[in-house]
Motif scaffolding. Structure first.
Motif, PDB file in Angstrom:
ATOM      1  N   LEU A 109       0.890  -1.090   0.079  1.00  0.00           N
ATOM      2  CA  LEU A 109      -0.141   0.068  -0.030  1.00  0.00           C
ATOM      3  C   LEU A 109       0.758   1.297   0.029  1.00  0.00           C
ATOM      4  N   ALA A 110       1.882   1.304   0.548  1.00  0.00           N
ATOM      5  CA  ALA A 110       2.677   2.555   1.092  1.00  0.00           C
ATOM      6  C   ALA A 110       3.078   3.241  -0.453  1.00  0.00           C
ATOM      7  N   PRO A 111       3.841   2.423  -1.211  1.00  0.00           N
ATOM      8  CA  PRO A 111       4.131   3.049  -2.565  1.00  0.00           C
ATOM      9  C   PRO A 111       3.099   3.484  -3.506  1.00  0.00           C
ATOM     10  N   HIS A 112       1.901   2.667  -3.484  1.00  0.00           N
ATOM     11  CA  HIS A 112       0.646   3.180  -4.232  1.00  0.00           C
ATOM     12  C   HIS A 112       0.202   4.488  -3.606  1.00  0.00           C
ATOM     13  N   LEU A 113       0.199   4.545  -2.137  1.00  0.00           N
ATOM     14  CA  LEU A 113      -0.406   5.909  -1.521  1.00  0.00           C
ATOM     15  C   LEU A 113       0.403   6.937  -1.835  1.00  0.00           C
ATOM     16  N   ALA A 114       1.814   6.866  -2.098  1.00  0.00           N
ATOM     17  CA  ALA A 114       2.654   8.057  -2.332  1.00  0.00           C
ATOM     18  C   ALA A 114       1.859   8.710  -3.704  1.00  0.00           C
ATOM     19  N   HIS A 115       1.601   7.741  -4.917  1.00  0.00           N
ATOM     20  CA  HIS A 115       1.188   8.118  -5.898  1.00  0.00           C
ATOM     21  C   HIS A 115      -0.316   8.720  -5.717  1.00  0.00           C
ATOM     22  N   PHE A 116      -0.937   8.173  -4.853  1.00  0.00           N
ATOM     23  CA  PHE A 116      -2.290   8.893  -4.586  1.00  0.00           C
ATOM     24  C   PHE A 116      -2.469  10.291  -4.221  1.00  0.00           C
ATOM     25  N   CYS A 117      -1.473  10.468  -3.148  1.00  0.00           N
ATOM     26  CA  CYS A 117      -1.195  11.918  -2.559  1.00  0.00           C
ATOM     27  C   CYS A 117      -0.604  12.696  -3.560  1.00  0.00           C
ATOM     28  N   ALA A 118       0.200  12.220  -4.534  1.00  0.00           N
ATOM     29  CA  ALA A 118       0.626  13.206  -5.715  1.00  0.00           C
ATOM     30  C   ALA A 118      -0.473  13.567  -6.500  1.00  0.00           C
ATOM     31  N   ARG A 119      -1.724  12.889  -6.700  1.00  0.00           N
ATOM     32  CA  ARG A 119      -2.571  13.075  -7.433  1.00  0.00           C
ATOM     33  C   ARG A 119      -3.811  13.831  -6.926  1.00  0.00           C
ATOM     34  N   HIS A 120      -3.750  13.703  -5.533  1.00  0.00           N
ATOM     35  CA  HIS A 120      -4.652  14.358  -4.760  1.00  0.00           C
ATOM     36  C   HIS A 120      -4.004  15.310  -3.534  1.00  0.00           C
ATOM     37  N   PRO A 121      -3.210  16.357  -4.044  1.00  0.00           N
ATOM     38  CA  PRO A 121      -2.560  17.051  -3.176  1.00  0.00           C
ATOM     39  C   PRO A 121      -3.130  17.720  -1.854  1.00  0.00           C
ATOM     40  N   HIS A 122      -4.354  17.851  -1.923  1.00  0.00           N
ATOM     41  CA  HIS A 122      -5.313  18.402  -0.860  1.00  0.00           C
ATOM     42  C   HIS A 122      -6.083  17.382   0.145  1.00  0.00           C
ATOM     43  N   ARG A 174     -11.977   3.884  -3.945  1.00  0.00           N
ATOM     44  CA  ARG A 174     -11.838   3.634  -5.371  1.00  0.00           C
ATOM     45  C   ARG A 174     -10.507   3.362  -5.750  1.00  0.00           C
ATOM     46  N   TYR A 175      -9.677   4.268  -5.183  1.00  0.00           N
ATOM     47  CA  TYR A 175      -8.145   4.107  -5.719  1.00  0.00           C
ATOM     48  C   TYR A 175      -7.416   2.883  -5.356  1.00  0.00           C
ATOM     49  N   LEU A 176      -7.769   2.581  -4.119  1.00  0.00           N
ATOM     50  CA  LEU A 176      -7.270   1.098  -3.466  1.00  0.00           C
ATOM     51  C   LEU A 176      -7.780  -0.221  -4.418  1.00  0.00           C
ATOM     52  N   ARG A 177      -9.019  -0.033  -4.921  1.00  0.00           N
ATOM     53  CA  ARG A 177      -9.531  -1.016  -5.650  1.00  0.00           C
ATOM     54  C   ARG A 177      -9.085  -1.202  -7.132  1.00  0.00           C
ATOM     55  N   GLU A 178      -8.696   0.164  -7.716  1.00  0.00           N
ATOM     56  CA  GLU A 178      -8.210   0.277  -9.020  1.00  0.00           C
ATOM     57  C   GLU A 178      -6.856  -0.388  -9.018  1.00  0.00           C
ATOM     58  N   VAL A 179      -5.988   0.059  -8.273  1.00  0.00           N
ATOM     59  CA  VAL A 179      -4.738  -0.159  -8.271  1.00  0.00           C
ATOM     60  C   VAL A 179      -4.136  -1.613  -7.699  1.00  0.00           C
ATOM     61  N   ILE A 180      -4.991  -2.277  -7.044  1.00  0.00           N
ATOM     62  CA  ILE A 180      -4.893  -3.635  -6.318  1.00  0.00           C
ATOM     63  C   ILE A 180      -5.188  -4.519  -7.279  1.00  0.00           C
ATOM     64  N   GLU A 181      -6.350  -4.450  -8.281  1.00  0.00           N
ATOM     65  CA  GLU A 181      -6.724  -5.642  -9.145  1.00  0.00           C
ATOM     66  C   GLU A 181      -5.826  -5.916  -9.958  1.00  0.00           C
ATOM     67  N   PRO A 182      -5.055  -4.785 -10.672  1.00  0.00           N
ATOM     68  CA  PRO A 182      -4.124  -5.068 -11.827  1.00  0.00           C
ATOM     69  C   PRO A 182      -2.881  -6.032 -11.044  1.00  0.00           C
TER      70      PRO A 182
END
Length: 310
Positions: free
Chosen positions: A107-120, A281-289
């Motif tokens: 999760l940690a590396p994917h969450l870093a991407h999520f934070c970059a996409r949602h800076p707020h 939604r993000y977690l479901r989208e990145v974990i499936e692949p």
């Protein structure tokens, strides 16, 4: 009518180790907490706590009140979010609880991407060797290895994952050959502390080599992984964790495999808050692949650049 403010103090006292800690979190004097609980007990007409040298212990009546108090807390929280408009904004804090290995290595590396996409949006990740308590508001979303059997939650299966038996090449070269499951009983294992496992789903060794000796035990799967890399024993580890090391190789591949699942859980009252929904939604989208990675079919995680922020 019960006073919400007293319910809030009651809940904090049940969650804290004692008066002093509860008072500190509430921002009031500990004598005030004690006095208010006395009055609250008079109001409800029942003794809620047993008071002794060890602190405050809930009575049977106190335990019955907790469920109702937590429902009120969730409703007040949801109302505050709705009226302030915060639940419609992609901003604010989201706290995510997860098992230690999955939270740290997946999760940690994917969450870093999520934070970059949602800076707020600020994401707090809690990778811990236990279940996070959503009813106590320890987290907004939980990733668990068990599906909750009760409670007012939204639950969905996130993914299956596979565990295998691993050892270092040096261990296999210097110890008795392993050709069958029966051979495992003469080898040293690395695993969990029996009386401290937080889920029956973690009792892997009982399914693979119940008679084998456990030379090293830990409540931390990361500690088990690190110990296995030292080459001193066998360990049943998630593929997504063991694959991080070139030192570890599967033992009895296909014969000692164990399949488990991760579940995505959130309180019903907060599931549709915009920032929580976006992370869900993000977690479901990145974990499936990444199912091949989680099932031990690939050694590399996939990062999708095609996912559009919610």
């Amino acid at each position: 009518m019960l006073d919400w403010d007293n319910l809030r103090v009651f809940l904090e006292l049940t969650r804290s180790q004692g008066l002093v800690e509860a008072a500190k979190k509430l921002g009031i004097d500990h004598s005030t907490v004690s006095r208010r609980m006395r009055r609250f007990e008079e109001q409800v007409g029942s003794q809620l706590f047993e008071r002794n040298n060890q602190g405050y212990t809930l009575t049977a009546e106190g335990h019955r009140l907790i469920e109702y108090a937590e429902r009120v807390e969730s409703t007040v929280y949801a109302a505050a979010e709705e009226l302030s408009g915060h639940n419609r904004l992609l901003s604010g804090q989201v706290r995510l609880g997860a098992t230690e290995g999955f939270g740290t290595f997946v999760l940690a590396p994917h969450l870093a991407h999520f934070c970059a996409r949602h800076p707020h949006i600020t994401v707090d990740l809690l990778p811990v060797p236990r279940f996070v308590n959503l009813s106590k508001r320890e987290a907004d979303i939980g990733v668990t290895i068990e599906r909750p059997q009760s409670g007012n939650y939204v639950v969905t299966k996130l993914t299956d994952y596979l565990l295998k038996l691993y050892a270092t090449r040096s261990y296999l070269e210097t110890h008795a050959p392993i050709k069958t499951l029966q051979d495992l009983n003469s080898h040293a294992f690395i695993g969990y502390v029996d009386d401290l496992v937080f889920s029956e789903e973690l009792r892997y060794k009982d399914n693979v080599a119940p008679a084998a000796f456990r030379a090293f035990r830990s409540t931390s799967v990361i500690a088990q992984y690190t110990a296995a890399r030292s080459g001193q024993g066998l360990a049943i580890l998630p593929c997504f964790l063991a694959q991080q090391s070139d030192d570890l190789v599967p033992v009895l591949d296909g014969q000692a495999d164990i399949q488990r699942a991760f579940w995505l859980v959130a309180a019903t009252e907060t599931r549709n808050v915009a920032r929580v929904a976006a992370l869900w939604r993000y977690l479901r989208e990145v974990i499936e692949p990444n199912r091949p990675f989680l099932m031990g079919e690939s050694r590399h995680m996939t990062y999708s650049d095609t996912i559009v922020p919610a």
